[in-house]
Design a protein around this motif. Structure first.
Motif, PDB file in Angstrom:
ATOM      1  N   ILE A 135      59.885  19.880  17.958  1.00  0.00           N
ATOM      2  CA  ILE A 135      59.895  21.050  17.073  1.00  0.00           C
ATOM      3  C   ILE A 135      61.197  21.829  17.230  1.00  0.00           C
ATOM      4  CG2 ILE A 135      58.759  23.254  16.598  1.00  0.00           C
ATOM      5  CD1 ILE A 135      56.129  21.867  17.582  1.00  0.00           C
ATOM      6  N   SER A 136      61.640  21.976  18.473  1.00  0.00           N
ATOM      7  CA  SER A 136      62.888  22.697  18.726  1.00  0.00           C
ATOM      8  C   SER A 136      64.066  22.003  18.052  1.00  0.00           C
ATOM      9  CB  SER A 136      63.134  22.806  20.237  1.00  0.00           C
ATOM     10  OG  SER A 136      62.073  23.476  20.888  1.00  0.00           O
ATOM     11  N   GLY A 171      62.983  21.979   5.333  1.00  0.00           N
ATOM     12  CA  GLY A 171      62.640  21.919   6.752  1.00  0.00           C
ATOM     13  C   GLY A 171      61.286  22.536   7.046  1.00  0.00           C
ATOM     14  N   PHE A 172      60.987  23.639   6.403  1.00  0.00           N
ATOM     15  CA  PHE A 172      59.706  24.310   6.632  1.00  0.00           C
ATOM     16  C   PHE A 172      58.529  23.486   6.115  1.00  0.00           C
ATOM     17  CE2 PHE A 172      60.543  29.113   7.416  1.00  0.00           C
ATOM     18  CZ  PHE A 172      61.306  28.790   8.516  1.00  0.00           C
ATOM     19  N   ILE A 178      53.708  19.765  10.815  1.00  0.00           N
ATOM     20  CA  ILE A 178      53.660  19.454  12.245  1.00  0.00           C
ATOM     21  C   ILE A 178      52.882  20.512  13.013  1.00  0.00           C
ATOM     22  CG2 ILE A 178      55.080  19.281  14.335  1.00  0.00           C
ATOM     23  CD1 ILE A 178      57.250  18.003  12.519  1.00  0.00           C
ATOM     24  N   LEU A 179      53.148  21.772  12.712  1.00  0.00           N
ATOM     25  CA  LEU A 179      52.509  22.864  13.450  1.00  0.00           C
ATOM     26  C   LEU A 179      51.007  22.924  13.207  1.00  0.00           C
ATOM     27  CD1 LEU A 179      55.144  25.723  13.031  1.00  0.00           C
ATOM     28  CD2 LEU A 179      54.675  24.352  15.075  1.00  0.00           C
ATOM     29  N   GLN A 180      50.559  22.436  12.091  1.00  0.00           N
ATOM     30  CA  GLN A 180      49.116  22.427  11.821  1.00  0.00           C
ATOM     31  C   GLN A 180      48.357  21.584  12.835  1.00  0.00           C
ATOM     32  OE1 GLN A 180      48.756  21.213   7.729  1.00  0.00           O
ATOM     33  NE2 GLN A 180      49.416  23.202   6.923  1.00  0.00           N
ATOM     34  N   LYS A 185      47.854  29.886  19.160  1.00  0.00           N
ATOM     35  CA  LYS A 185      48.441  31.184  18.847  1.00  0.00           C
ATOM     36  C   LYS A 185      49.939  31.037  18.588  1.00  0.00           C
ATOM     37  CE  LYS A 185      48.473  35.956  20.540  1.00  0.00           C
ATOM     38  NZ  LYS A 185      48.078  36.861  21.654  1.00  0.00           N
ATOM     39  N   TYR A 186      50.539  30.053  19.281  1.00  0.00           N
ATOM     40  CA  TYR A 186      51.977  29.818  19.164  1.00  0.00           C
ATOM     41  C   TYR A 186      52.225  28.365  18.720  1.00  0.00           C
ATOM     42  CZ  TYR A 186      51.686  34.052  21.992  1.00  0.00           C
ATOM     43  OH  TYR A 186      51.364  35.299  22.462  1.00  0.00           O
TER      44      TYR A 186
END
Length: 249
Positions: A135-136, A171-172, A178-180, A185-186
């Motif tokens: 992710i970074s 990108g978003f 991916i974040l899903q 919380k983070y």
């Protein structure tokens, strides 16, 4: 990323809040290591890469001194011979620490993690650690460089907004998906990680370029949670020694 004429409404709202903080990084304008031996961060208030490192320093309670490098004034102070000797890439941030100089924000954060591991910014679990790095890198290598100041200059003023919106949105779209599968919380569960240090500055860039963040509910939720944390507030661009008066909190 340093382009743009002013902060977004969301940034202004954050800057207008009044906070009391237990600690703040001290600021100096010396060009060499001070007698105190504190780390020295070469930074620009609006640089998202510098912001990542400021968050890490704040989270780890590392007292440091700041030397501002104005990326706009005098044609860009990063192009001076003095700064090129420090970082041949002519970019911020650069961190003098432990007798060495480290450039590139993720390399700096990884060094801080290895030498000052509390609190942890990389999970112990190797699979989660790989996801945090993924992710970074997605943000630091796949989004931010495409809409930073040097690229926008090449694109031309008339096309800058459309270009930045296109690159950030692309990108978003991937990041949201991916974040899903990783977020709590983070970005990675319920512990702050290096990925979060990359996320918040990039969302600020998106706000400044008027990207429709309602399309990215997971990103927006994480960003809101992170901005409530002290380390993300004291490191905010509106609270830096080189923040212009009209943008200062």
């Amino acid at each position: 990323m340093q382009a743009g004429k002013g902060p977004s409404p969301a940034v202004l709202q954050l800057c207008e809040r009044e906070h009391t903080y237990l600690r703040r990084p001290r600021v100096s304008h010396h060009s060499t290591m001070t007698e105190s031996g504190k780390p020295i961060l070469y930074s620009y208030f609006r640089s998202s890469c510098s912001w990542r490192v400021r968050i890490a320093l704040a989270l780890k309670s590392i007292d440091y001194e700041t030397i501002p490098v104005n990326l706009i004034k005098d044609g860009g102070q990063q192009f001076s011979e003095e700064f090129q000797a420090l970082n041949p890439m002519k970019q911020v941030p650069a961190l003098k620490i432990d007798g060495i100089t480290i450039c590139q924000s993720l390399a700096i954060i990884e060094y801080l993690e290895e030498t000052r591991p509390t609190p942890r910014l990389l999970p112990r679990d190797p699979k989660k650690r790989a996801s945090v790095r993924m992710i970074s890198d997605l943000i630091a290598g796949g989004i931010q460089p495409l809409q930073n100041l040097s690229v926008l200059k090449e694109v031309g003023q008339e096309k800058q907004l459309a270009w930045a919106q296109k690159t950030i949105s692309s990108g978003f779209n991937a990041l949201e998906q991916i974040l899903q599968s990783t977020a709590g919380k983070y970005c990675m569960g319920d512990e702050v990680s290096m990925a979060d240090l990359c996320l918040v500055p990039q969302v600020a860039n998106a706000e400044r370029f008027k990207v429709d963040l309602t399309l990215y509910p997971t990103i927006s939720h994480i960003n809101k949670s992170l901005l409530a944390l002290e380390a993300f507030q004291v490191s905010h661009p509106c609270r830096q020694p080189d923040t212009p008066p009209e943008l200062r909190a």
